[in-house]
Write a protein that holds these residues in place. Structure first.
Motif, PDB file in Angstrom:
ATOM      1  N   SER A 550       0.847  -1.193   0.000  1.00  0.00           N
ATOM      2  CA  SER A 550       0.000   0.000   0.000  1.00  0.00           C
ATOM      3  C   SER A 550       0.886   1.248   0.000  1.00  0.00           C
ATOM      4  O   SER A 550       1.672   1.426  -0.915  1.00  0.00           O
ATOM      5  CB  SER A 550      -0.959  -0.051   1.191  1.00  0.00           C
ATOM      6  OG  SER A 550      -1.993   0.884   1.047  1.00  0.00           O
ATOM      7  N   ALA A 551       0.790   2.105   1.034  1.00  0.00           N
ATOM      8  CA  ALA A 551       1.717   3.244   1.089  1.00  0.00           C
ATOM      9  C   ALA A 551       3.151   2.752   1.232  1.00  0.00           C
ATOM     10  O   ALA A 551       4.095   3.434   0.805  1.00  0.00           O
ATOM     11  CB  ALA A 551       1.344   4.165   2.244  1.00  0.00           C
ATOM     12  N   GLY A 552       3.329   1.561   1.841  1.00  0.00           N
ATOM     13  CA  GLY A 552       4.651   0.953   1.863  1.00  0.00           C
ATOM     14  C   GLY A 552       5.088   0.511   0.482  1.00  0.00           C
ATOM     15  O   GLY A 552       6.283   0.356   0.214  1.00  0.00           O
ATOM     16  N   GLY A 553       4.133   0.298  -0.419  1.00  0.00           N
ATOM     17  CA  GLY A 553       4.454   0.013  -1.808  1.00  0.00           C
ATOM     18  C   GLY A 553       4.984   1.243  -2.524  1.00  0.00           C
ATOM     19  O   GLY A 553       5.822   1.141  -3.429  1.00  0.00           O
ATOM     20  N   LEU A 554       4.480   2.424  -2.134  1.00  0.00           N
ATOM     21  CA  LEU A 554       5.078   3.669  -2.625  1.00  0.00           C
ATOM     22  C   LEU A 554       6.542   3.720  -2.210  1.00  0.00           C
ATOM     23  O   LEU A 554       7.427   4.071  -3.013  1.00  0.00           O
ATOM     24  CB  LEU A 554       4.320   4.871  -2.048  1.00  0.00           C
ATOM     25  CG  LEU A 554       5.018   6.234  -2.137  1.00  0.00           C
ATOM     26  CD1 LEU A 554       5.195   6.670  -3.576  1.00  0.00           C
ATOM     27  CD2 LEU A 554       4.233   7.287  -1.357  1.00  0.00           C
ATOM     28  N   LEU A 555       6.806   3.377  -0.959  1.00  0.00           N
ATOM     29  CA  LEU A 555       8.186   3.322  -0.470  1.00  0.00           C
ATOM     30  C   LEU A 555       9.024   2.394  -1.339  1.00  0.00           C
ATOM     31  O   LEU A 555      10.155   2.726  -1.714  1.00  0.00           O
ATOM     32  CB  LEU A 555       8.176   2.858   0.988  1.00  0.00           C
ATOM     33  CG  LEU A 555       9.507   2.516   1.638  1.00  0.00           C
ATOM     34  CD1 LEU A 555      10.428   3.716   1.666  1.00  0.00           C
ATOM     35  CD2 LEU A 555       9.275   1.982   3.058  1.00  0.00           C
ATOM     36  N   MET A 556       8.471   1.230  -1.681  1.00  0.00           N
ATOM     37  CA  MET A 556       9.221   0.283  -2.509  1.00  0.00           C
ATOM     38  C   MET A 556       9.533   0.868  -3.879  1.00  0.00           C
ATOM     39  O   MET A 556      10.648   0.738  -4.400  1.00  0.00           O
ATOM     40  CB  MET A 556       8.429  -1.016  -2.666  1.00  0.00           C
ATOM     41  CG  MET A 556       8.261  -1.823  -1.386  1.00  0.00           C
ATOM     42  SD  MET A 556       9.814  -2.341  -0.624  1.00  0.00           S
ATOM     43  CE  MET A 556       9.981  -1.107   0.691  1.00  0.00           C
ATOM     44  N   GLY A 557       8.529   1.512  -4.487  1.00  0.00           N
ATOM     45  CA  GLY A 557       8.749   2.098  -5.805  1.00  0.00           C
ATOM     46  C   GLY A 557       9.783   3.205  -5.775  1.00  0.00           C
ATOM     47  O   GLY A 557      10.628   3.323  -6.674  1.00  0.00           O
ATOM     48  N   ALA A 558       9.730   4.035  -4.727  1.00  0.00           N
ATOM     49  CA  ALA A 558      10.692   5.135  -4.607  1.00  0.00           C
ATOM     50  C   ALA A 558      12.097   4.595  -4.371  1.00  0.00           C
ATOM     51  O   ALA A 558      13.081   5.086  -4.944  1.00  0.00           O
ATOM     52  CB  ALA A 558      10.269   6.065  -3.472  1.00  0.00           C
ATOM     53  N   PHE A 567      19.518  -3.705  -3.576  1.00  0.00           N
ATOM     54  CA  PHE A 567      18.588  -4.795  -3.295  1.00  0.00           C
ATOM     55  C   PHE A 567      18.610  -5.822  -4.423  1.00  0.00           C
ATOM     56  O   PHE A 567      18.701  -5.469  -5.600  1.00  0.00           O
ATOM     57  CB  PHE A 567      17.162  -4.262  -3.127  1.00  0.00           C
ATOM     58  CG  PHE A 567      17.038  -3.213  -2.065  1.00  0.00           C
ATOM     59  CD1 PHE A 567      16.853  -3.576  -0.738  1.00  0.00           C
ATOM     60  CD2 PHE A 567      17.130  -1.865  -2.381  1.00  0.00           C
ATOM     61  CE1 PHE A 567      16.761  -2.607   0.255  1.00  0.00           C
ATOM     62  CE2 PHE A 567      17.035  -0.894  -1.409  1.00  0.00           C
ATOM     63  CZ  PHE A 567      16.850  -1.261  -0.079  1.00  0.00           C
ATOM     64  N   ALA A 568      18.484  -7.089  -4.028  1.00  0.00           N
ATOM     65  CA  ALA A 568      18.359  -8.144  -5.034  1.00  0.00           C
ATOM     66  C   ALA A 568      16.943  -8.218  -5.568  1.00  0.00           C
ATOM     67  O   ALA A 568      16.716  -8.588  -6.720  1.00  0.00           O
ATOM     68  CB  ALA A 568      18.758  -9.489  -4.425  1.00  0.00           C
ATOM     69  N   GLY A 569      15.976  -7.866  -4.724  1.00  0.00           N
ATOM     70  CA  GLY A 569      14.588  -7.921  -5.146  1.00  0.00           C
ATOM     71  C   GLY A 569      13.719  -6.996  -4.327  1.00  0.00           C
ATOM     72  O   GLY A 569      14.079  -6.595  -3.209  1.00  0.00           O
ATOM     73  N   ILE A 570      12.576  -6.651  -4.897  1.00  0.00           N
ATOM     74  CA  ILE A 570      11.600  -5.789  -4.225  1.00  0.00           C
ATOM     75  C   ILE A 570      10.214  -6.380  -4.412  1.00  0.00           C
ATOM     76  O   ILE A 570       9.768  -6.610  -5.540  1.00  0.00           O
ATOM     77  CB  ILE A 570      11.654  -4.352  -4.779  1.00  0.00           C
ATOM     78  CG1 ILE A 570      12.958  -3.669  -4.325  1.00  0.00           C
ATOM     79  CG2 ILE A 570      10.442  -3.545  -4.328  1.00  0.00           C
ATOM     80  CD1 ILE A 570      13.146  -2.266  -4.860  1.00  0.00           C
ATOM     81  N   LEU A 571       9.550  -6.634  -3.281  1.00  0.00           N
ATOM     82  CA  LEU A 571       8.182  -7.141  -3.277  1.00  0.00           C
ATOM     83  C   LEU A 571       7.260  -5.989  -2.902  1.00  0.00           C
ATOM     84  O   LEU A 571       7.346  -5.445  -1.793  1.00  0.00           O
ATOM     85  CB  LEU A 571       8.050  -8.288  -2.274  1.00  0.00           C
ATOM     86  CG  LEU A 571       6.650  -8.820  -1.976  1.00  0.00           C
ATOM     87  CD1 LEU A 571       5.953  -9.281  -3.242  1.00  0.00           C
ATOM     88  CD2 LEU A 571       6.707  -9.951  -0.962  1.00  0.00           C
ATOM     89  N   ALA A 572       6.389  -5.606  -3.809  1.00  0.00           N
ATOM     90  CA  ALA A 572       5.498  -4.466  -3.610  1.00  0.00           C
ATOM     91  C   ALA A 572       4.053  -4.960  -3.669  1.00  0.00           C
ATOM     92  O   ALA A 572       3.580  -5.396  -4.718  1.00  0.00           O
ATOM     93  CB  ALA A 572       5.741  -3.400  -4.672  1.00  0.00           C
ATOM     94  N   SER A 573       3.359  -4.893  -2.535  1.00  0.00           N
ATOM     95  CA  SER A 573       1.974  -5.363  -2.465  1.00  0.00           C
ATOM     96  C   SER A 573       1.016  -4.189  -2.557  1.00  0.00           C
ATOM     97  O   SER A 573       1.196  -3.185  -1.860  1.00  0.00           O
ATOM     98  CB  SER A 573       1.735  -6.118  -1.153  1.00  0.00           C
ATOM     99  OG  SER A 573       2.555  -7.256  -1.083  1.00  0.00           O
ATOM    100  N   VAL A 574      -0.014  -4.328  -3.407  1.00  0.00           N
ATOM    101  CA  VAL A 574      -0.978  -3.260  -3.690  1.00  0.00           C
ATOM    102  C   VAL A 574      -0.294  -1.893  -3.615  1.00  0.00           C
ATOM    103  O   VAL A 574      -0.687  -1.013  -2.856  1.00  0.00           O
ATOM    104  CB  VAL A 574      -2.214  -3.344  -2.766  1.00  0.00           C
ATOM    105  CG1 VAL A 574      -3.051  -4.539  -3.125  1.00  0.00           C
ATOM    106  CG2 VAL A 574      -1.852  -3.402  -1.275  1.00  0.00           C
TER     107      VAL A 574
END
Length: 697
Positions: A550-558, A567-574
């Protein structure tokens, strides 16, 4: 092997504040378009194909999770009136079953219920498995029992769009009443059981109107109790524990206002304002009777950044204020629960939740103490105005969910139940600790870590790390136990939480320093935490996966744009990865309400420029070596629309990102799939991808 779907580029011009942006994937917003559905299905097929080699691992992980859960189980009963209420689950069933059994007069010690053993005198109130039959999605919203224990209200969501259909059952006859109210925000029964108080939403999905429905009357005759016209504010309602007042709360992210309806009079009477709304002032209230006088205890932040608690006469709430707990910087007051003879106060200090008992006569607070360095404790499951016990919940990263009753006479914590973890779990095999990272401006950012002791202390050698973050809405990621997480820890993964600014872990200022025009601190704090774990030898970029939702997914995208090599990988949920497009459009669900969190880019050029500088979708860089990315979304999500991750993934592919996957649940909402087995399978899917990324598959 399927090729990655390539979304067509189509010109879509957006101009604001003299800035023109061509958004080539905006056409994916047309949810009803067969072409869009076909694209999402192609994304799912590609994800299935690319992850097919993980099928056995996914099944192994699912069985691990399932094998640690006591599938047939019961909750600790809660006393309300003449009944013990509890929930139970059965092996093989996706959903819970709500039940009750008669209580013995004067007996406040909850009966000890054994899993799989029939409960004498049990009444099944609601079997969600029956309710969910024939539906791909089921979520139980409201669940309420009338004060005289003769009526049940429940409200399911069968689409994932958070619109609930209210129904009522007569518990004496077993008859489901003809009263049915669709498309609500949920509701509850009036204390006398003759009516339903419920909310409805406007076109932007904002709860804006409170209604009263009298049982046995047409829905079109329902009475409006309150309407909030300001599109920046949502409303909610509830009853005080004393059952004396209906409280109507109106709020935005930064401003609150509350009204009272005295239930000793006419429930349809004009609600009485407590304190008029003042921009930037939030408050909440509880009702208590002190020395025979009705008092309101009000927690507020007027000239008190971390809040203070005052009491006022219920008859004159805008009159003289008595300070009960004065403001103290760094001690963030969170909430209060009033009972007949005392109150509980919950607050946060040094990043941890605390619970104290408030003496009405002296204003003294007796703080409860717990042994672990990291934990979460809170008050819950206490419907009665007067009881000799106070129900508490407790957990940590290594302690499964635990239910205590505090004996109010002796101050003894009585253990009622701890979540069973099958397979020989021993909390002594695991450890938790907190570290601190230096942010770019010198701020110390806490990092919580949990690991299995047999793999050694963090930093002894380079280990895989799963770094989680959120950082918005003053929401704190507190220590908590997870059965699914054991599959990580038992493979040597260290689970870590970056408590970045924008959350509430370190008080209100921590939140203020990570929102609006300070939002970049959230992202750079997360990167600083990752850098700390790398520089101290805990992990390496090749062995670290980041996750947020969610808003933590914004964090992942940024973070993917800011530090793709870390990072080797990024998991972004909704993931909220197209925030500028969403926050610019007041017609979208909840957008106007969000202006208090992110700023108003529609009317403020500075906010527009700032948001554009960090919006993940608009800042994807061509030719950059992005880490592996898995984006999870749901077609019926009304909070973060599926189109955001769909556009983001399309743009990443266009930019040359080589390993980007999108998984879209076609019958789910913001919380993902429904049903515990489905949820475990979804988590097993995510963990398998994560282990593959970390080289553990």
């Amino acid at each position: 092997m399927t090729n990655a779907p390539i979304a067509a580029r189509r010109t879509h011009i957006r101009t604001h504040h003299a800035d023109t942006f061509n958004d080539p994937y905006e056409w994916l917003r047309e949810k009803e378009s067969p072409e869009v559905i076909a694209h999402l299905e192609a994304e799912n097929a590609h994800t299935d194909d690319q992850s097919a080699h993980l099928e056995n691992l996914r099944e192994t992980l699912f069985e691990e999770i399932k094998g640690r859960v006591q599938e047939t189980d019961l909750s600790v009963p809660t006393r309300r009136g003449d009944w013990w209420y509890y929930g139970r689950t059965e092996e093989g069933s996706q959903y819970g079953i709500q039940c009750r059994a008669a209580a013995v007069s004067g007996d406040w010690t909850p009966p000890v219920l054994e899993p799989g053993v029939p409960v004498p005198g049990e009444e099944i109130l609601l079997d969600s498995n029956v309710e969910a039959a024939g539906h791909e999605f089921f979520s139980l919203g409201s669940f309420d029992i009338s004060d005289d224990a003769t009526k049940l209200l429940w409200a399911p969501d069968l689409e994932g769009d958070e619109l609930y259909t209210i129904r009522v059952r007569d518990l004496v006859t077993g008859e489901t009443l003809p009263d049915e109210i669709p498309k609500t925000g949920g509701g509850f029964l009036t204390p006398d059981g003759t009516g339903i108080i419920y909310t409805t939403r406007d076109e932007a999905w904002r709860p804006d109107t409170l209604w009263l429905h009298r049982l046995g009357t047409p829905v079109q005759d329902d009475v409006t109790l309150f309407h909030e016209p300001d599109e920046r504010f949502w409303l909610g309602a509830g009853l005080t524990r004393s059952r004396r007042f209906l409280v109507i709360g109106v709020g935005s992210s930064v401003t609150g206002e509350e009204y009272l309806v005295d239930l000793e009079g006419d429930i349809t009477a004009e609600p009485r304002l407590v304190w008029p709304r003042t921009e930037g002032v939030e408050y909440s209230l509880e009702h208590a009777i002190v020395d025979g006088e009705d008092r309101l205890y009000i927690m507020h932040n007027q000239d008190a950044l971390d809040f203070e608690l005052v009491s006022v006469a219920a008859s004159d709430p805008q009159g003289e204020r008595h300070v009960v707990i004065a403001h103290e910087s760094g001690r963030r007051l969170l909430g209060m629960d009033a009972f007949r003879d005392f109150a509980t106060v919950e607050y946060r200090r040094d990043g941890l939740e605390q619970v104290g008992l408030l003496d009405y006569a002296t204003d003294a607070v007796d703080e409860l103490s717990f042994d672990e360095p990291l934990y979460s404790a809170g008050v819950g499951g206490n419907p009665e105005w007067h009881s000799p016990f106070l129900r508490l919940g407790y957990t940590s990263f290594v302690t499964p969910g635990t239910v205590y009753d505090l004996d109010l006479a002796t101050r003894e914590l009585v253990l009622r139940k701890q979540q069973p973890v099958l397979g020989g779990y021993d909390s002594a095999d695991y450890a938790q600790a907190r570290a601190w990272a230096n942010a770019s401006d010198g701020t110390q950012v806490p990092i919580s870590m949990v690991w299995k002791r047999s793999f050694g202390e963090p930093g002894a050698d380079v280990r895989p790390v799963h770094l989680y973050g959120y950082g918005s809405y003053e929401h704190s990621i507190d220590p908590g136990f997870s059965v699914a997480r054991l599959s990580e820890l038992d493979r040597g993964v260290i689970f870590a939480v970056a408590h970045v600014r924008g959350g509430g872990e370190m008080g209100r200022k921590w939140y203020e320093d990570g929102k609006m025009l300070n939002k970049r601190n959230t992202f750079t704090d997360f990167v600083a935490c990752a850098e700390h774990l790398i520089s101290t030898g805990v992990t390496s970029p090749e062995q670290m996966v980041a996750e947020g939702g969610s808003a933590g997914g914004l964090l992942m995208g940024a973070v993917a744009n800011l530090a793709p090599s870390r990072f080797a990988g990024i998991l972004a949920s909704v993931p909220f990865v197209d925030p500028l497009t969403s926050i610019l459009d007041p017609s979208l669900p909840l957008t106007v309400i969000e202006w208090d969190e992110w700023g108003d880019p529609l009317h403020n050029a500075d906010v527009y420029e700032y948001m554009k500088s960090y919006a993940p979708y608009e800042n994807v860089q061509d030719g950059v070596a992005y880490p592996r990315i898995l984006a999870m979304t749901s077609l019926n999500d009304t909070r973060v629309l599926y189109v955001e991750p769909a556009k983001w993934v399309a743009r990443l592919r266009e930019a040359g990102a080589s390993d980007v996957l999108l998984k879209c649940e076609m019958a789910a909402g913001h919380g993902g799939v429904s049903g515990r087995y489905n949820s475990w399978k979804e988590r097993a899917f995510e963990l398998a991808w994560m282990f593959d990324t970390l080289g553990l598959a």
